[in-house]
Design a protein around this motif. Sequence first.
Motif, short mmCIF file in Angstrom:
data_model
loop_
_atom_site.label_atom_id
_atom_site.label_comp_id
_atom_site.label_asym_id
_atom_site.label_seq_id
_atom_site.Cartn_x
_atom_site.Cartn_y
_atom_site.Cartn_z
N GLY A 126 0.81 -1.21 0.00
CA GLY A 126 0.00 0.00 0.00
C GLY A 126 0.85 1.26 0.00
O GLY A 126 0.54 2.24 -0.70
N GLY A 130 0.55 3.58 -3.11
CA GLY A 130 0.00 4.88 -2.74
C GLY A 130 0.93 6.02 -3.07
O GLY A 130 0.50 7.09 -3.53
N THR A 137 -0.89 8.43 2.08
CA THR A 137 -1.49 7.38 2.92
C THR A 137 -3.02 7.45 2.96
O THR A 137 -3.64 6.89 3.87
CB THR A 137 -0.94 7.46 4.36
OG1 THR A 137 -1.25 8.76 4.91
CG2 THR A 137 0.56 7.24 4.39
N TRP A 139 -5.05 5.84 1.30
CA TRP A 139 -5.62 4.49 1.18
C TRP A 139 -5.88 3.87 2.55
O TRP A 139 -6.71 2.97 2.67
CB TRP A 139 -4.68 3.60 0.36
CG TRP A 139 -3.28 3.53 0.90
CD1 TRP A 139 -2.25 4.36 0.61
CD2 TRP A 139 -2.78 2.60 1.87
NE1 TRP A 139 -1.12 4.00 1.32
CE2 TRP A 139 -1.42 2.92 2.09
CE3 TRP A 139 -3.33 1.52 2.56
CZ2 TRP A 139 -0.61 2.21 2.98
CZ3 TRP A 139 -2.53 0.80 3.43
CH2 TRP A 139 -1.19 1.15 3.64
N ARG A 140 -5.21 4.34 3.59
CA ARG A 140 -5.41 3.76 4.93
C ARG A 140 -6.77 4.13 5.52
O ARG A 140 -7.20 3.55 6.51
CB ARG A 140 -4.30 4.22 5.88
CG ARG A 140 -2.94 3.66 5.54
CD ARG A 140 -2.04 3.58 6.76
NE ARG A 140 -2.41 2.50 7.66
CZ ARG A 140 -2.92 2.67 8.87
NH1 ARG A 140 -3.16 3.90 9.34
NH2 ARG A 140 -3.21 1.63 9.63
N LEU A 145 -9.32 -1.36 1.06
CA LEU A 145 -8.01 -1.28 0.44
C LEU A 145 -6.92 -1.76 1.40
O LEU A 145 -5.97 -2.44 0.98
CB LEU A 145 -7.71 0.16 -0.01
CG LEU A 145 -8.12 0.53 -1.44
CD1 LEU A 145 -7.71 1.97 -1.75
CD2 LEU A 145 -7.51 -0.43 -2.45
N VAL A 146 -7.05 -1.39 2.67
CA VAL A 146 -6.07 -1.85 3.66
C VAL A 146 -6.05 -3.38 3.69
O VAL A 146 -4.99 -4.01 3.66
CB VAL A 146 -6.38 -1.30 5.06
CG1 VAL A 146 -5.47 -1.94 6.10
CG2 VAL A 146 -6.21 0.21 5.08
N TYR A 149 -4.44 -4.69 0.44
CA TYR A 149 -2.99 -4.55 0.44
C TYR A 149 -2.34 -5.54 1.40
O TYR A 149 -1.23 -6.04 1.15
CB TYR A 149 -2.59 -3.12 0.80
CG TYR A 149 -2.77 -2.12 -0.31
CD1 TYR A 149 -2.27 -2.38 -1.58
CD2 TYR A 149 -3.42 -0.90 -0.10
CE1 TYR A 149 -2.43 -1.46 -2.61
CE2 TYR A 149 -3.57 0.02 -1.12
CZ TYR A 149 -3.07 -0.26 -2.37
OH TYR A 149 -3.21 0.66 -3.39
N LEU A 213 -8.16 1.30 -6.92
CA LEU A 213 -6.94 1.76 -6.25
C LEU A 213 -6.78 3.27 -6.32
O LEU A 213 -6.26 3.89 -5.39
CB LEU A 213 -5.70 1.11 -6.89
CG LEU A 213 -5.63 -0.41 -6.93
CD1 LEU A 213 -4.27 -0.83 -7.48
CD2 LEU A 213 -5.85 -1.01 -5.55
#
Length: 226
Positions: A126, A130, A137, A139-140, A145-146, A149, A213
Amino acid sequence: MGRGSDAAEPGLAEVLGGRGGAVDATVPVVAFVAAFTIADASGWTSPVVWAAGAAVLVGAVVAVFRLARGGRPRAVLFGLLGVAVAALIALYTGRAVDFFLVQIVSNAASALVWAVSIVVRWPLLGLVVGTVLGQRTRWRHDPDLVRGYQRASWVWVGQYLVRLAVFIPLYAADAVVALGIARAVLTWPLVALCVALSWPVLRSALPPGHAGLRNPAARREDAHDA
């Protein structure tokens, strides 16, 4: 939008599939093994010296070639530094097999770091993707997604463990030629396999309707705060 955003797949493959870097890393190894084999069979004095010299020379040629073609200087120089360190270790110990120590240690360290990143919910996959996509970050804030990944990062942990399972017994057996062959076989082909597996594993964690993504979905509290 469909699950996983197929438009992101080329970016993921480009980030993780670096064929050029994998091939570049293999060429000096081939030079080392070939020079050592020839020098040893011919009865030349200090075959490890010949092999180390060949590896560094070929590594330097590859570095110049990549820089001339617009390669990233930092990546190119780090690659050459890795070859030089491996050669110096072999020269210091006088054992050709010790040329592969750097590779063994780096794979062990990489497996550990990737595994820890998964456990603490900061999967390295990630972070890499990312960063390349300019998300940092964000995506966190997307639990799907977390989770994706994390799952896909285990594929990369497996890559390092496969190499260790092959390299360590060959190192213990002082099998220089076999190590060189294994290093070549388990570089680009294994990376390509990981890229091929990572995308479907990651996508399997994304629910129908996920934006993919490139568009992390914020948690409700994040969306409310925005």
